[in-house]
Enzyme design. Sequence first.
Site, PDB file in Angstrom:
ATOM      1  N   ARG A 180       0.841  -1.202   0.000  1.00 17.01           N
ATOM      2  CA  ARG A 180       0.000   0.000   0.000  1.00 17.01           C
ATOM      3  C   ARG A 180       0.877   1.254   0.000  1.00 17.01           C
ATOM      4  NH1 ARG A 180      -1.172   3.769   3.198  1.00 17.01           N
ATOM      5  NH2 ARG A 180      -3.080   4.969   3.053  1.00 17.01           N
ATOM      6  N   ARG A 188       4.336   8.807  -3.349  1.00 15.32           N
ATOM      7  CA  ARG A 188       5.456   8.335  -2.538  1.00 15.32           C
ATOM      8  C   ARG A 188       6.573   7.764  -3.420  1.00 15.32           C
ATOM      9  NH1 ARG A 188       4.004   7.434   2.837  1.00 15.32           N
ATOM     10  NH2 ARG A 188       6.261   7.156   3.151  1.00 15.32           N
ATOM     11  N   ASP A 222      -6.674   2.989  11.314  1.00 16.55           N
ATOM     12  CA  ASP A 222      -5.559   3.831  10.908  1.00 16.55           C
ATOM     13  C   ASP A 222      -5.299   4.952  11.903  1.00 16.55           C
ATOM     14  OD1 ASP A 222      -3.626   5.202   9.119  1.00 16.55           O
ATOM     15  OD2 ASP A 222      -4.461   3.830   7.650  1.00 16.55           O
TER      16      ASP A 222
END
Length: 498
Positions: free
Chosen positions: A193, A198, A291
């Site tokens: 993920r 990124r 999360d």
Amino acid sequence: MDAMKYNDLRDFLTLLEQQGELKRITLPVDPHLEITEIWLDRTLRAGGPALLFENPKGYSMPVLCNLFGTPKRVAMGMGQEDVSALREVGKLLAFLKEPEPPKGFRDLFDKLPQFKQVLNMPTKRLRGAPCQQKIVSGDDVDLNRIPIMTCWPEDAAPLITWGLTVTRGPHKERQNLGIYRQQLIGKNKLIMRWLSHRGGALDYQEWCAAHPGERFPVSVALGADPATILGAVTPVPDTLSEYAFAGLLRGTKTEVVKCISNDLEVPASAEIVLEGYIEQGETAPEGPYGDHTGYYNEVDSFPVFTVTHITQREDAIYHSTYTGRPPDEPAVLGVALNEVFVPILQKQFPEIVDFYLPPEGCSYRLAVVTIKKQYAGHAKRVMMGVWSFLRQFMYTKFVIVCDDDVNARDWNDVIWAITTRMDPARDTVLVENTPIDYLDFASPVSGLGSKMGLDATNKWPGETQREWGRPIKKDPDVVAHIDAIWDELAIFNNGKSA
């Protein structure tokens, strides 16, 4: 910046244990929910030690948790004795981001320590390494033998959380190290993920464009030395590799070793290394997972990482964390790394006095900035600067700017400034259609939302037509006199005053 040096994670654990910062748990505990329960309110939020679960139920491999559960341990991992010293790390990064040539002999002498540290930036490649003491491959690969934790009741599956993912794009010399969570979906398969902006995801996108249909090599290191782990979460300049920064922190070159199955280099002292590839176009639905927002995130598709080799130390340790509503371990890291951000921002914006990311704001979604205001509209310039200067603040939804008489880290001060120095229409900046965290379900569209800036500074001519209020201040002579007679008043004593 004199650093404490650790050759590997085990060196660090030895020091923590000597200082009472590590607790060994011998009682069998289940990695499914039980470790999180012991760790969460009862340990991390109480400022407790790192935890080494030596007998996780069903596994022979110990689990290390809460390693960076206090700002002090984050500072120690960066080679410093306390959090305040992390400002020096930030100054070093600011220097590396925009190095200035010496202005003379004296300045050259003052900068020698910084130039000397640069000698530790290149990596040292080893032929053999502790992380390759045991090797399994092919059908023998079984991720189920690793005590991967399940942290929350509705989590989809066990989740790797502290893996340092190593990638290299087809047009880049340096490797990228990023920390991306990985869902277990088979004995040799994980879901990688990573968000599209990124470093690992960008490397993968470039690889797919340059090598259509070819497998993308990936390696994941678990249990690296603390400098390398923290180098992967620190805002290093794009031109500086995480390995190079780790060498600066550690004061010695980062030792790496070539992987067994690909050309990527991984930390030689890592506890476990997963080697494999991503097949172009192979994805799987990831989540939901609890999360850092305090909510379960929505399900979305991400690439599948196929593991072909597992290499590890003898008696390897599995390093893990959890994410949840702050404070969690990432929030503690955020508090410590906040000190690193301040000098970097101050180099670009010298008017900034302090910068604070409250952990209760998920450590990045809200920022408070105090400045030495110099002109009308100055606060709005600073807002735009925060949003655009470092990509770490791309997802910061709210920026509050105050004068330097306000303590950015004291909500009483900040709320006082907002309610007394702001007109909502004049002093609120709204910016629509900006990048927003994929996990932010409050945004109307996934990955796209708005930002708000609050100008809570005193207003200058041109910003207001009214006479501005003057803050109430005490008479210093009266304060000094009352200080001198305070004990005689005995207000908080049972006896009578003299």
